[in-house]
Design a protein around this motif. Structure first.
Motif, PDB file in Angstrom:
ATOM      1  N   ASN A  15       0.828  -1.209   0.000  1.00  0.00           N
ATOM      2  CA  ASN A  15       0.000   0.000   0.000  1.00  0.00           C
ATOM      3  C   ASN A  15       0.860   1.256   0.000  1.00  0.00           C
ATOM      4  N   GLY A  16       2.092   1.098  -0.425  1.00  0.00           N
ATOM      5  CA  GLY A  16       3.005   2.228  -0.464  1.00  0.00           C
ATOM      6  C   GLY A  16       3.684   2.511   0.861  1.00  0.00           C
ATOM      7  N   GLU A  17       3.398   1.730   1.880  1.00  0.00           N
ATOM      8  CA  GLU A  17       3.983   1.938   3.209  1.00  0.00           C
ATOM      9  C   GLU A  17       5.169   1.012   3.400  1.00  0.00           C
ATOM     10  N   PRO A  18       6.316   1.544   3.786  1.00  0.00           N
ATOM     11  CA  PRO A  18       7.494   0.687   3.995  1.00  0.00           C
ATOM     12  C   PRO A  18       7.348  -0.154   5.255  1.00  0.00           C
ATOM     13  N   LEU A  19       8.059  -1.241   5.295  1.00  0.00           N
ATOM     14  CA  LEU A  19       8.009  -2.143   6.445  1.00  0.00           C
ATOM     15  C   LEU A  19       8.523  -1.459   7.701  1.00  0.00           C
ATOM     16  N   PHE A  20       9.354  -0.449   7.536  1.00  0.00           N
ATOM     17  CA  PHE A  20       9.961   0.237   8.674  1.00  0.00           C
ATOM     18  C   PHE A  20       9.232   1.540   9.033  1.00  0.00           C
TER      19      PHE A  20
END
Length: 217
Positions: A15-20
């Motif tokens: 969703n465009g959100e990084p894992l970090f």
């Protein structure tokens, strides 16, 4: 992402959100510690090239950390008292052998940076679950570093420090609008212990962002 280790791209979980995205300064500190301890284990083995010298003993960790990274080593920064306690904070990457007390890792020397991001996020989630369950011991006590000061905007203005307002030619004051860069010394990845006793080439982090990969020897 439910399964941290099956996410294809740590910079985009779908969703465009990084894992970090939920990392705090503690998580970044632990990510750096994981990587540094891991590289230290492999760099030492590479540099000594001696099967009888199986690794760095935990009691010598401060010495070799300074030799390889050229910066001080202080376990108090992480809120612990011993080297073993420090390594236990990143035991998913490096541990202290119960047989001989040396630092060991089960990760190969070809692991990329993504793995350390995944391990750090997995640790963050586990820590948060324990805190939510009322486990106070799960809270980290890492000292937060001071915020960096804003860059100095120079300029010889009337009454301002740094330049003689009456000077017209050849003044020593900073030029109007000049920006003084931050001091050097930021960590950009391990580049080997060229000045150390073993002179190893080591490994470097390549790439300008988290999509970059570090390559081994």
């Amino acid at each position: 992402a439910d399964d941290i280790f099956t996410v294809e791209n740590v910079c985009d979980t779908g969703n465009g959100e990084p894992l970090f995205s939920k990392f705090t300064f503690e998580d970044w500190a632990l990510l750096s510690l994981r990587l540094e301890m891991y590289l230290l284990v492999h760099a030492y083995k590479k540099d000594v090239g001696d099967s009888e010298r199986v690794g760095i003993h935990e009691s010598h960790l401060a010495f070799y950390y300074n030799k390889y990274y050229r910066k001080p080593f202080n376990v108090k920064y992480y809120g612990v008292d011993t080297n073993t306690e420090l390594v236990n904070m990143v035991k998913d990457a490096v541990t202290v052998s119960q047989q001989n007390g040396v630092l060991v890792t089960t990760l190969s020397d070809e692991v990329n940076l993504d793995m350390f991001i995944r391990l750090t996020e997995d640790g963050r989630r586990d820590r948060q679950r324990r805190i939510d369950a009322g486990d106070e011991s799960a809270k980290l006590k890492i000292n937060k570093p001071p915020e960096a000061p804003a860059p100095y905007q120079g300029g010889a203005q009337p009454g301002a420090y740094g330049g003689y307002k009456g000077a017209k030619v050849g003044g020593y004051g900073a030029q109007r609008g000049a920006t003084v860069p931050p001091p050097a010394g930021s960590y950009h990845g391990y580049s080997g212990a060229k000045g150390g006793p073993y002179g190893g080439k080591g490994a470097v982090v390549v790439g300008g962002d988290w999509k970059g990969r570090w390559r081994s020897w």
